[in-house]
Motif scaffolding. Structure first.
Motif, PDB file in Angstrom:
ATOM      1  N   GLU A  37       0.829  -1.213   0.000  1.00 28.48           N
ATOM      2  CA  GLU A  37       0.000   0.000   0.000  1.00 28.48           C
ATOM      3  C   GLU A  37       0.865   1.266   0.000  1.00 28.48           C
ATOM      4  OE1 GLU A  37      -3.133   2.422  -0.419  1.00 28.48           O
ATOM      5  OE2 GLU A  37      -3.048   0.256  -0.728  1.00 28.48           O
ATOM      6  N   ARG A  41       0.642   3.923  -3.036  1.00 21.58           N
ATOM      7  CA  ARG A  41       0.363   5.355  -2.847  1.00 21.58           C
ATOM      8  C   ARG A  41       1.489   6.222  -3.403  1.00 21.58           C
ATOM      9  NH1 ARG A  41      -0.775   5.913   3.144  1.00 21.58           N
ATOM     10  NH2 ARG A  41      -1.284   3.733   3.325  1.00 21.58           N
ATOM     11  N   LYS A  44       1.140   6.216  -7.173  1.00 21.55           N
ATOM     12  CA  LYS A  44      -0.044   6.992  -7.560  1.00 21.55           C
ATOM     13  C   LYS A  44       0.328   8.476  -7.590  1.00 21.55           C
ATOM     14  CE  LYS A  44      -4.554   7.869  -8.003  1.00 21.55           C
ATOM     15  NZ  LYS A  44      -4.642   8.822  -9.094  1.00 21.55           N
ATOM     16  N   HIS A  45       0.979   8.936  -6.553  1.00 21.09           N
ATOM     17  CA  HIS A  45       1.393  10.334  -6.470  1.00 21.09           C
ATOM     18  C   HIS A  45       2.491  10.646  -7.482  1.00 21.09           C
ATOM     19  CE1 HIS A  45       3.115  14.003  -4.584  1.00 21.09           C
ATOM     20  NE2 HIS A  45       1.845  14.258  -4.434  1.00 21.09           N
TER      21      HIS A  45
END
Length: 184
Positions: A37, A41, A44-45
């Motif tokens: 996770e 994340r 994704k950023h």
């Protein structure tokens, strides 16, 4: 019959379930899920801001103390060699293992896949130039993150690229190569 069933459920809830939830296998799975996770994340950023020149929107990822120290040593040596590409990511995006990326690259079109493939190893697969439809697998990347626990949280201790190259080893080799040529 009902009493026996109720007792069985009580035994399962009281003794078996807590044991299963705190077993080393479950605890490791939880750590791996947390690490996945964190990497998800991060990407994704990163992919949503990869084309930004603003450094304040660039994401960060936590590195282990030892890996961070390797970066700092490399950065200190590279300050003496600003006329050549020196240091981690000096000649490309180290999180994408690429010098060239699609101008329209983002999280969704990268077809990113992130998963645990071994104990403390997270695999990231993605395509850094998805609009190049005829490129086959040329722009496909596989990057492995070696994860350790520090202060109760997962941190990156090394990054392994598709060629099997370790970021840590590359930095150390660069330090040795350039520390011998620092002007006195």
């Amino acid at each position: 019959m009902q009493a026996t069933k109720a007792i069985d459920q009580w035994v399962i809830c009281t003794f078996l379930l807590p044991t299963l939830l705190t077993s080393p296998i479950t605890a490791q799975a939880t750590k791996d899920n947390l690490a996945v996770e964190i990497i998800r994340r991060f990407y994704k950023h990163h992919l949503d801001h990869v084309h930004s020149s603003r450094t304040d929107v660039r994401p960060g990822i936590r590195f282990s103390k030892a890996f961070s120290e390797t970066f700092l040593k490399s950065a200190a040596i590279c300050k003496q060699h600003q006329d050549i590409p020196c240091g981690w990511g000096a000649d490309g995006d180290p999180y994408l293992d690429a010098q060239e990326i699609d101008p329209k690259l983002d999280y969704l079109n990268s077809r990113i896949q992130i998963k645990t493939i071994a104990h403390n190893t997270i695999q990231v697969k993605l395509n850094v130039y998805p609009s190049a439809k005829n490129a086959g697998s040329f722009y496909d990347r596989t990057i492995l993150y070696k994860i350790i626990m520090e202060h109760g949280r997962p941190v990156v201790d090394d990054i392994i690229y598709r060629s099997g190259v370790s970021a840590r080893k590359e930095l150390i080799m660069e330090q040795v190569r350039y520390s011998n040529t620092i002007p006195q």
